[in-house]
Design an enzyme around this catalytic site. Structure first.
Site, PDB file in Angstrom:
ATOM      1  N   LYS A  80       0.837  -1.198   0.000  1.00 44.22           N
ATOM      2  CA  LYS A  80       0.000   0.000   0.000  1.00 44.22           C
ATOM      3  C   LYS A  80       0.869   1.244   0.000  1.00 44.22           C
ATOM      4  O   LYS A  80       1.873   1.322   0.718  1.00 44.22           O
ATOM      5  CB  LYS A  80      -0.931  -0.013   1.217  1.00 44.22           C
ATOM      6  CG  LYS A  80      -1.982   1.111   1.216  1.00 44.22           C
ATOM      7  CD  LYS A  80      -2.902   0.986   2.422  1.00 44.22           C
ATOM      8  CE  LYS A  80      -3.961   2.086   2.457  1.00 44.22           C
ATOM      9  NZ  LYS A  80      -4.853   1.981   3.635  1.00 44.22           N
ATOM     10  N   SER A 155      -9.745   2.551   2.770  1.00 44.55           N
ATOM     11  CA  SER A 155      -8.868   3.256   1.859  1.00 44.55           C
ATOM     12  C   SER A 155      -7.936   2.347   1.072  1.00 44.55           C
ATOM     13  O   SER A 155      -7.304   2.771   0.109  1.00 44.55           O
ATOM     14  CB  SER A 155      -8.023   4.269   2.648  1.00 44.55           C
ATOM     15  OG  SER A 155      -7.141   3.589   3.546  1.00 44.55           O
ATOM     16  N   SER A 179      -9.892  -0.085   6.944  1.00 44.70           N
ATOM     17  CA  SER A 179      -9.350   0.028   5.581  1.00 44.70           C
ATOM     18  C   SER A 179      -8.653  -1.207   5.064  1.00 44.70           C
ATOM     19  O   SER A 179      -8.208  -1.224   3.917  1.00 44.70           O
ATOM     20  CB  SER A 179      -8.400   1.231   5.509  1.00 44.70           C
ATOM     21  OG  SER A 179      -9.104   2.427   5.712  1.00 44.70           O
TER      22      SER A 179
END
Length: 514
Positions: A80, A155, A179
């Site tokens: 990420k 997210s 997330s």
């Protein structure tokens, strides 16, 4: 061969690599080809590593030389973009950090490299992890591999989509209010938010420091456990890092495959996390999951946590307050974007112009809200009150875990919604984290795994398991047991039913991934 390799679990890839049935270069190239072939549609990646094949080749050479390597040595992984990487840009999905390459690796990334995994690239995300759909990325939305017109959650939608689209067998995410778990639910993947402090946050670009936690994303419970074993542990550079000696989570997951792993386990259904406002298809799959637990010998207990009714309100005061403080560092002076107003100006003018151009609307909204909540005249009324609710949430969890071994709920109230449906309605967007936020407020671990497809739209739903702080191993044992039971009843893994995006390996090679 490529088709076969990308569909294997990380555990199976590791086994084939260890026996030298395949090479890391072959496995890495297969996934790079897959990225080149389908990511134009999915947009899971913001940056693909130029060093992946070289890293894979070095691992193959060391294996051939007889060196002792990590259990996941040679397995590719996506990262990420909230995590710092010294050889790739780290933008946190924001224009204000466009092109910025950190001078160091986040601790978890350094641990990946030390364990001989192969970083494939950086995945898309909502800007500074603020969002539930990955539509707030400054670089455009990621799309759900199950339906390209729908969101992949947020997210960390990029990490979940990369794993669901078979672009990577593993990924790292971060979970501030859901997330990792909410994207896992809507993409049919497995995601874990570890106990707060059990995985280092050093080098994770901070959103809300008391809530953020790095964790694994995968397609199986065992794969998440194997990755969690790599990244866990104390880090002296993280002041919130726990000094515990953690058990093997992979061993805990394998223990869940025993026939009686769920017999006698007390499972609590949280009344406040399953009811009005939940999609009918989600509720139906959850009821089936409860029935599966009962059939396996678990004791089902309905429990209540009254404070959870206020958890989402408290969260959306605490998070913006901490975000407004953490994002103050992006001032145009030290690093990142710098915008100079026409005709020049003072440092304050440059800072204002930079933040105006560099931050997106959701980031600005939360900075304003957080600054207001922390202001002298409103601190006690808003931020102080939210922290009191947080204490009540923690006490409710403590009380419930005196009664039961594990708590369950749907991981998200709905399946993936269409792109654009909620992007202009912040309050509707915030409600997507309704079931996941309490675990972050309390610092306890949570795991999501697929529990079937919703009848009305054929899209994945997720089951959330929560355990007491420091009891992450429970989640892997019970999660692996449930995964085995679900797949036995379906006759297949859920992810195997995902639509297969078409691509040409020859086209992928000619586009530069070789």
């Amino acid at each position: 061969m490529t088709h076969d390799l990308i569909h294997l679990s990380a555990a199976d890839l590791a086994s084939k690599l260890a026996s030298r049935e395949v090479s890391s270069v072959e496995v890495t190239k297969a996934h790079l080809d897959r990225i080149a072939g389908v990511d134009g549609d999915v947009h899971a990646f913001l940056h693909v590593s130029e060093n992946a094949l070289a890293a894979a080749a070095a691992i193959d050479e060391r294996r051939a030389a007889g060196e002792t390597l990590g259990e996941l040595a040679g397995v590719p992984i996506a990262i990420k973009d909230v995590l710092c990487t010294l050889d790739m840009p780290s933008t946190s999905g924001s224009k204000i950090l466009e092109g910025w390459v950190p001078p160091y690796d986040a601790t978890v990334v350094a641990k990946l490299r030390a364990a001989d995994l192969v970083p494939l690239g950086k995945t898309n995300m909502d800007e500074f992890a603020m969002g539930s759909s990955t539509e707030y990325s400054a670089y455009g939305p990621t799309r759900n591999p199950w339906d390209l017109d729908r969101i992949p959650g947020g997210s960390g939608g990029g990490s979940a989509a990369a794993v669901a689209a078979f672009e990577a067998p593993l990924a790292l995410g971060s979970d501030t209010g859901g997330s990792i778990r909410q994207p896992g639910a809507v993409t049919g993947t497995v995601g874990v938010k570890p106990t707060y402090g059990s995985v280092s946050r050093y080098g994770a670009i901070a959103l809300a420091s008391s809530l953020d936690q790095v964790g694994p994303v995968s397609r199986t419970v065992l794969d998440s456990a194997l990755l969690h074993d790599v990244i866990k542990g104390h880090d002296r550079r993280d002041s919130t890092s726990l000094t515990d000696d953690w058990p093997s989570f992979a061993a805990a997951a394998r223990a869940g495959l025993a026939p009686d792993a769920l017999k006698g386990v007390k499972v609590g259904i949280v009344r406040e996390l399953n009811g009005e406002g939940f999609q009918q298809g989600v509720k139906a799959r959850f009821a089936e999951a409860v029935a599966t637990l009962q059939a396996a010998g678990a004791e089902i207990v309905e429990v209540s946590a009254p404070s959870f009714e206020y958890a989402i309100s408290a969260y959306y005061l605490i998070l913006p307050a901490e975000a407004s403080s953490n994002l103050a560092k992006f001032d145009s002076v030290r690093f990142g974007l710098r915008v100079t107003p026409e005709g020049g100006g003072t440092v304050e003018d440059v800072m204002a112009a930079t933040r105006e151009q560099g931050f997106g609307p959701e980031v600005k909204r939360r900075i304003i809200l957080g600054t207001y909540a922390l202001s002298a005249g409103y601190y006690d009324a808003y931020y102080g009150s939210a922290q009191k609710v947080r204490t009540l949430v923690q006490r409710d969890f403590s009380r419930l875990f005196d009664e039961v071994d594990v708590l369950i709920s749907p991981s998200a109230p709905t399946t993936a919604f269409p792109i654009g449906e909620k992007v202009d309605d912040p309050l509707a967007m915030y409600l997507n984290d309704l079931t996941t936020i309490p675990a972050n407020l309390a610092g306890i671990p949570g795991l999501t795994l697929p529990m079937g497809l919703a009848a009305e739209d054929g899209l994945p739903t997720g089951l959330q398991l929560m355990a007491p702080a420091r009891e992450d191993a429970r989640l892997y044992t019970y999660g692996a047991a449930l995964e085995q039971l679900f797949e036995a009843s379906w006759g297949h893994s859920l992810i195997s039913q995902a639509p297969h995006l078409e691509y040409s390996e020859q086209t992928a090679a000619t586009e530069g991934v070789v």
